[in-house]
Design a protein around this motif. Structure first.
Motif, PDB file in Angstrom:
ATOM      1  N   ASP A 141      -4.127  39.020 -31.240  1.00 26.95           N
ATOM      2  CA  ASP A 141      -4.091  37.989 -32.274  1.00 26.95           C
ATOM      3  C   ASP A 141      -3.906  38.593 -33.657  1.00 26.95           C
ATOM      4  O   ASP A 141      -3.093  38.100 -34.460  1.00 26.95           O
ATOM      5  N   LEU A 142      -4.616  39.659 -33.960  1.00 24.69           N
ATOM      6  CA  LEU A 142      -4.535  40.269 -35.284  1.00 24.69           C
ATOM      7  C   LEU A 142      -3.184  40.929 -35.527  1.00 24.69           C
ATOM      8  O   LEU A 142      -2.689  40.947 -36.664  1.00 24.69           O
ATOM      9  N   VAL A 143      -2.596  41.480 -34.471  1.00 19.04           N
ATOM     10  CA  VAL A 143      -1.235  42.011 -34.600  1.00 19.04           C
ATOM     11  C   VAL A 143      -0.287  40.903 -35.059  1.00 19.04           C
ATOM     12  O   VAL A 143       0.517  41.077 -35.981  1.00 19.04           O
ATOM     13  N   GLU A 144      -0.381  39.736 -34.413  1.00 17.67           N
ATOM     14  CA  GLU A 144       0.491  38.627 -34.789  1.00 17.67           C
ATOM     15  C   GLU A 144       0.169  38.121 -36.190  1.00 17.67           C
ATOM     16  O   GLU A 144       1.076  37.751 -36.945  1.00 17.67           O
ATOM     17  N   LYS A 145      -1.101  38.117 -36.560  1.00 22.37           N
ATOM     18  CA  LYS A 145      -1.473  37.700 -37.912  1.00 22.37           C
ATOM     19  C   LYS A 145      -0.841  38.631 -38.948  1.00 22.37           C
ATOM     20  O   LYS A 145      -0.340  38.185 -39.991  1.00 22.37           O
ATOM     21  N   ALA A 146      -0.872  39.918 -38.674  1.00 25.24           N
ATOM     22  CA  ALA A 146      -0.274  40.879 -39.607  1.00 25.24           C
ATOM     23  C   ALA A 146       1.235  40.701 -39.696  1.00 25.24           C
ATOM     24  O   ALA A 146       1.826  40.756 -40.782  1.00 25.24           O
ATOM     25  N   LEU A 147       1.867  40.465 -38.548  1.00 24.62           N
ATOM     26  CA  LEU A 147       3.320  40.344 -38.525  1.00 24.62           C
ATOM     27  C   LEU A 147       3.803  39.051 -39.171  1.00 24.62           C
ATOM     28  O   LEU A 147       4.919  38.981 -39.675  1.00 24.62           O
ATOM     29  N   ASN A 148       2.986  38.013 -39.143  1.00 23.26           N
ATOM     30  CA  ASN A 148       3.404  36.716 -39.665  1.00 23.26           C
ATOM     31  C   ASN A 148       2.760  36.378 -41.002  1.00 23.26           C
ATOM     32  O   ASN A 148       2.785  35.225 -41.431  1.00 23.26           O
ATOM     33  N   ALA A 149       2.212  37.377 -41.664  1.00 23.22           N
ATOM     34  CA  ALA A 149       1.604  37.149 -42.967  1.00 23.22           C
ATOM     35  C   ALA A 149       2.646  36.648 -43.961  1.00 23.22           C
ATOM     36  O   ALA A 149       3.797  37.080 -43.943  1.00 23.22           O
ATOM     37  N   SER A 150       2.234  35.736 -44.814  1.00 25.37           N
ATOM     38  CA  SER A 150       3.168  35.171 -45.798  1.00 25.37           C
ATOM     39  C   SER A 150       3.128  35.925 -47.121  1.00 25.37           C
ATOM     40  O   SER A 150       3.864  35.587 -48.043  1.00 25.37           O
ATOM     41  N   SER A 151       2.262  36.929 -47.225  1.00 22.72           N
ATOM     42  CA  SER A 151       2.205  37.755 -48.427  1.00 22.72           C
ATOM     43  C   SER A 151       1.708  39.133 -48.031  1.00 22.72           C
ATOM     44  O   SER A 151       1.131  39.325 -46.962  1.00 22.72           O
ATOM     45  N   ARG A 152       1.923  40.084 -48.918  1.00 25.90           N
ATOM     46  CA  ARG A 152       1.433  41.431 -48.633  1.00 25.90           C
ATOM     47  C   ARG A 152      -0.091  41.443 -48.550  1.00 25.90           C
ATOM     48  O   ARG A 152      -0.669  42.163 -47.737  1.00 25.90           O
ATOM     49  N   GLU A 153      -0.754  40.625 -49.361  1.00 21.86           N
ATOM     50  CA  GLU A 153      -2.208  40.569 -49.322  1.00 21.86           C
ATOM     51  C   GLU A 153      -2.698  40.095 -47.954  1.00 21.86           C
ATOM     52  O   GLU A 153      -3.669  40.633 -47.406  1.00 21.86           O
ATOM     53  N   GLU A 154      -2.045  39.091 -47.386  1.00 24.07           N
ATOM     54  CA  GLU A 154      -2.430  38.603 -46.067  1.00 24.07           C
ATOM     55  C   GLU A 154      -2.197  39.669 -45.002  1.00 24.07           C
ATOM     56  O   GLU A 154      -3.001  39.825 -44.085  1.00 24.07           O
ATOM     57  N   MET A 155      -1.090  40.394 -45.117  1.00 22.12           N
ATOM     58  CA  MET A 155      -0.804  41.457 -44.159  1.00 22.12           C
ATOM     59  C   MET A 155      -1.871  42.542 -44.231  1.00 22.12           C
ATOM     60  O   MET A 155      -2.359  43.029 -43.200  1.00 22.12           O
ATOM     61  N   ILE A 156      -2.251  42.931 -45.438  1.00 21.40           N
ATOM     62  CA  ILE A 156      -3.261  43.974 -45.612  1.00 21.40           C
ATOM     63  C   ILE A 156      -4.597  43.531 -45.027  1.00 21.40           C
ATOM     64  O   ILE A 156      -5.280  44.296 -44.333  1.00 21.40           O
ATOM     65  N   THR A 157      -4.956  42.280 -45.259  1.00 25.00           N
ATOM     66  CA  THR A 157      -6.219  41.763 -44.716  1.00 25.00           C
ATOM     67  C   THR A 157      -6.211  41.807 -43.195  1.00 25.00           C
ATOM     68  O   THR A 157      -7.184  42.255 -42.566  1.00 25.00           O
ATOM     69  N   ALA A 158      -5.119  41.349 -42.592  1.00 28.58           N
ATOM     70  CA  ALA A 158      -5.026  41.365 -41.125  1.00 28.58           C
ATOM     71  C   ALA A 158      -5.043  42.787 -40.594  1.00 28.58           C
ATOM     72  O   ALA A 158      -5.669  43.079 -39.563  1.00 28.58           O
ATOM     73  N   ALA A 159      -4.371  43.708 -41.286  1.00 28.22           N
ATOM     74  CA  ALA A 159      -4.351  45.103 -40.847  1.00 28.22           C
ATOM     75  C   ALA A 159      -5.744  45.717 -40.925  1.00 28.22           C
ATOM     76  O   ALA A 159      -6.156  46.468 -40.024  1.00 28.22           O
ATOM     77  N   ARG A 160      -6.495  45.405 -41.965  1.00 25.62           N
ATOM     78  CA  ARG A 160      -7.851  45.947 -42.085  1.00 25.62           C
ATOM     79  C   ARG A 160      -8.757  45.406 -40.977  1.00 25.62           C
ATOM     80  O   ARG A 160      -9.565  46.149 -40.406  1.00 25.62           O
ATOM     81  N   ALA A 161      -8.613  44.118 -40.683  1.00 22.38           N
ATOM     82  CA  ALA A 161      -9.401  43.550 -39.582  1.00 22.38           C
ATOM     83  C   ALA A 161      -9.021  44.199 -38.259  1.00 22.38           C
ATOM     84  O   ALA A 161      -9.877  44.528 -37.427  1.00 22.38           O
ATOM     85  N   LEU A 162      -7.723  44.398 -38.055  1.00 23.19           N
ATOM     86  CA  LEU A 162      -7.238  45.065 -36.851  1.00 23.19           C
ATOM     87  C   LEU A 162      -7.772  46.486 -36.761  1.00 23.19           C
ATOM     88  O   LEU A 162      -8.218  46.943 -35.692  1.00 23.19           O
TER      89      LEU A 162
END
Length: 623
Positions: free
Chosen positions: A544-565
Motif C-alpha cells: 500500500d505504501l509503495v502505491e501511495k508513494a508512486l501516486n503522490a500528487s506532490s513531492r511532500e506527499e511522496m516524501i511522507t509515504a516514503a518515510r512511512a514505508l
C-alpha cells in the motif's frame, strides 16, 4: 567497499526517476494536459525551455575523439561486470556486458540537473490526455537505425509491447499497467494505460529502449546471442573478446548528434570495458595504464595503495565527487522465503552480531558511515517519531505491524568497537531465545532440533575480510555461518532464482520514486524470479505504501509515504545494513576534460567527459 549490484541493478538508466505529476487530476500542472510539450516533469515546471540548445552541465564545445578504458562501476538488467556471453541485455537470460544500453535510443532522455524531467530524443514532443490515461508521442522523421533504415512509430510500438511481454522482469513488471501502444501513423505513437497506473509510468515508457521491428522478424528477441543487435543510439558494438573486453564505438553519423539533448554528450570515440574476476587485477591494470578511469570501492586500497609511480609523478590523480542522490540500501539481505529467517526476532538478532564500528576503524579507515535507512542520504529517510501525516498512512495497518513502526525509527546498535561486543551478543542471544532457539553444547538449535546454519553468497573474494569477522561472532552465538564465493554466472543465476541464504547488494534510488520500487519490496515481486525483492518481503502495508508513494500528487506527499514505508521496512529487519559514503572516490590518468558543473542527479562520466589532447600528450597517453 562496495558490494555487487549497486545502482547497478537499480534500473536507473531507463527509469524510475522520471514521471508526470500532471497525469493525475488535482496534481501539479507543469505542462498543460492536451497540449504538445518538448519535455515532461513530475513536481514542478521544466527547467529548460523549448528552444534550449544544450543542458547546462555539459560542454557543448567538447572535442570528440579518444578513448576511455574502465571497468563498469554500475550495471543493470542481466548485465555482469565480470564476464559476458550475450549482447541481449533486455531479457533475463544470459550475462550481457554493461553499457549495452548506450547502443539504443529512447523516446525521451533524462536531464540530470533536475530530479524528475525528461526531454525529447526520438520523440520531438509529447501530449498527455486530460484524464491521464493516454500519452501520445510525435516521432522525429529523421530518426534512423544504424543501417540507415527509418525508425518509425511501428518500431516504438513493437518495442513497448515486446518489453511488456518478453522483457527482463524489472521492465515487464514495471510497465504491466501499460495496456497498449498503437501507431495511428508512421510518426505518431499513442500509449494507453489502465487507469490504475502510477504517475511515473508514462515517463518510464518514454525512457525505454527502441528496437527495430524488422530486425526482430529475423532474429528471436528472447535468444541469448553474441550477434550484436541492430540499434540506433550514439554507440554500437565494436571490437570485443568474449569475457575479456568490449569496445563501444561512437556512431560516426549518429542521426541525433546535433539535438539539444545530445549536444556535449558522447565525446569519446571509444568506450572500452575490461572484465576482471579479481579486484586486485583490476587495480593493477589501472596502475599500468591499461585502464584510464577507475572508481575505487575499497577503502583500504584508497587509503593505503595509491602510492605507485604514475600517481606520485602526477600522471594519475585522485578525485572525489559529491553524491547528491540517495545513497541507497546497502546491506546483507536475508532470504525470508526460507523458514530459518521467517521469524523477525531471528533477523533482528543477526544485526547485533555485526560490529560496524570495529569494521569501519579496522578495515575501512573510518571512511564510511553506517547505513540506517532504505533511503539513506535523502529526505525520504525516516527519523525520530512518525509525523501526523505518516501516522495517517500507517494507522490502517496498525494491528498487523510491529509496534516499533509507531515509535522512534529503527536504528542499528552501536558497538564498543572491540569486534566482539559482549553486550550486543547477549542481546542477540536473548532475541534468539525468544524465537525458540536454545544452546546444545556449542550449537544454537531451533524449534526443529537442528542447528541454525547460514551461508553468505558472494561473487568476489574481496569481501571475505569483512564477512569473516561477522561469521566469527555468529559462531559465538552457536550459528554455523560460512562465506561462499561462486563464479559470476552462477552467482547471478542463484540471485535470480532466490537460491541463497544471505546476499550482499546495494540499490541506489532516484530522488523521485518510480515503478521500479515495486520490484524491490512488493508481494508480487517476491515471487517473480529475477526481481530485486531479495528478502522476499510480502507485507500488505508495504504494498500500500509503495502505491501511495508512486501516486503522490506532490513531492511532500511522496516524501511522507516514503518515510512511512522506510519505517515498516526497517522494523521488519529484512537486512543487516552496511555502510555508505556521500562521495565518489575516483582515480584517473590525467587526460580528461570534465565539465565545470557535474549534475546533481547522476555521475555521467562516460557521456559528458572528454579526452583533453594536450593533457594526454603531457602524460604520454594517446588522445
Amino acid at each position: 567497499m562496495k558490494l555487487s549490484h549497486i545502482n547497478r541493478r537499480s534500473f536507473l538508466q531507463f527509469s524510475a526517476a522520471t514521471a508526470a505529476a500532471f497525469l493525475v487530476p488535482g496534481g501539479a500542472l507543469p505542462v498543460q494536459a492536451g497540449t504538445w510539450s518538448h519535455g515532461l516533469s513530475v513536481f514542478g515546471d521544466l527547467k529548460y525551455p523549448a528552444d534550449f540548445t544544450s543542458f547546462d552541465y555539459v560542454n557543448p564545445e567538447a572535442p570528440v575523439g579518444g578513448k576511455i578504458a574502465m571497468t563498469a562501476p554500475s550495471w543493470g538488467y542481466n548485465q555482469n561486470p565480470q564476464t559476458f556471453n550475450t549482447f541481449n541485455t533486455f531479457i533475463l537470460k544470459g550475462d550481457a556486458p554493461p553499457r549495452m544500453e548506450r547502443c539504443f535510443d529512447s523516446l525521451m532522455i533524462r536531464a540530470y540537473d533536475e530530479p524528475d524531467a525528461v526531454y525529447g530524443l526520438v520523440a520531438e514532443s509529447a501530449m498527455v490526455s486530460e484524464d491521464g490515461n493516454f500519452v501520445t508521442f510525435k516521432i522525429r522523421p529523421e530518426a534512423r537505425f544504424h543501417d540507415g533504415s527509418v525508425l518509425n512509430a511501428e518500431d516504438v510500438v513493437f518495442s513497448l509491447m515486446t518489453l511488456k511481454e518478453k522483457g527482463h522482469p524489472i521492465i515487464s513488471q514495471s510497465i504491466k499497467e501499460m495496456v497498449s501502444a498503437t501507431a495511428p501513423d508512421e510518426h505518431t505513437v499513442t500509449v494507453a494505460f489502465s487507469g490504475n497506473h502510477s504517475r511515473q509510468l508514462p515517463l518510464l515508457i518514454a525512457t525505454l529502449p527502441i528496437f527495430s521491428k524488422n530486425y526482430y522478424t529475423r532474429y528471436n528477441f528472447e535468444a541469448s546471442t553474441l550477434t550484436p543487435p541492430l540499434s540506433s543510439g550514439p554507440y554500437m558494438v565494436g571490437r570485443y573478446e568474449i569475457g575479456r573486453y568490449i569496445e563501444y564505438k561512437k556512431v560516426e553519423n549518429y542521426w541525433a548528434k546535433d539535438l539539444p539533448v545530445t549536444k556535449g554528450h558522447h565525446n569519446f570515440e571509444i568506450i572500452r570495458l575490461d572484465f576482471f574476476r579479481d579486484r586486485q587485477a583490476t587495480f593493477e591494470a589501472f596502475k599500468k595504464g591499461r585502464l584510464t578511469f577507475h572508481e575505487e570501492f575499497s577503502s583500504k586500497t584508497w587509503a593505503t595503495e595509491y602510492n605507485f609511480p604514475a600517481l606520485t609523478e602526477g600522471r594519475v590523480v585522485k578525485k572525489e565527487f559529491a553524491i547528491r542522490l540517495p545513497s541507497g540500501a546497502q546491506g546483507w539481505f536475508l532470504n525470508t522465503r526460507k523458514e530459518k529467517f521467517a521469524n523477525p526476532k531471528v533477523r533482528e538478532a543477526l544485526g547485533y552480531a555485526f560490529d560496524f564500528e570495529w569494521s569501519n576503524s579496522a578495515l575501512f579507515y573510518d571512511l564510511y558511515t553506517r547505513t540506517q535507512s532504505f533511503f539513506e542520504n535523502s529526505e525520504m529517510k525516516a527519523v525520530g517519531q512518525p509525523s501526523e501525516a505518516e501516522l495517517a498512512l500507517l494507522e490502517p495497518f496498525k494491528k498487523d505491524l510491529p509496534p516499533e513502526v509507531f515509535g522512534e525509527a529503527i536504528t542499528q546498535p552501536i558497538s564498543n568497537g572491540s569486534g566482539q561486543d559482549r553486550k550486543l551478543l547477549r542481546e542477540a542471544s536473548l532475541l534468539l531465545k525468544e524465537a525458540g532457539y536454545y544452546r546444545r553444547g556449542e550449537q544454537l538449535v531451533g524449534p526443529d532440533g537442528k542447528q541454525l546454519v547460514m551461508e553468505f553468497l558472494s561473487n568476489s573474494p574481496a569481501f571475505e575480510r569483512i564477512v569473516l569477522p561477522y561469521v566469527k561472532n555468529l559462531r559465538l552465538l552457536g550459528i554455523e555461518a560460512s562465506f561462499r564465493v561462486v563464479d559470476p554466472a552462477q552467482f547471478q543465476k542463484r540471485v535470480d532464482d532466490f537460491d541463497y541464504d544471505i546476499v550482499g547488494h546495494r540499490f541506489a534510488l532516484t530522488p523521485t520514486l518510480g515503478p521500479s520500487i515495486r520490484n524491490f519490496w512488493t508481494s508480487s515481486a517476491a515471487e517473480t524470479f529475477g526481481s530485486y525483492n531479495l528478502s522476499g518481503i510480502k507485507v500488505p502495508a508495504v504494498d500500500d505504501l509503495v502505491e501511495k508513494a508512486l501516486n503522490a500528487s506532490s513531492r511532500e506527499e511522496m516524501i511522507t509515504a516514503a518515510r512511512a514505508l522506510d519505517r515498516v521496512l526497517r522494523a521488519g529487519f529484512y537486512w543487516v545494513p552496511q555502510w555508505f559514503k556521500a562521495f565518489h572516490t575516483v582515480a584517473v590518468w590525467d587526460m580528461f576534460g570534465i565539465p565545470n558543473d557535474m549534475p546533481a542527479y547522476d555521475f555521467p562520466v562516460e557521456t559528458t567527459w572528454w579526452v583533453d589532447s594536450e593533457k594526454a600528450a603531457r602524460i604520454g597517453k594517446e588522445s
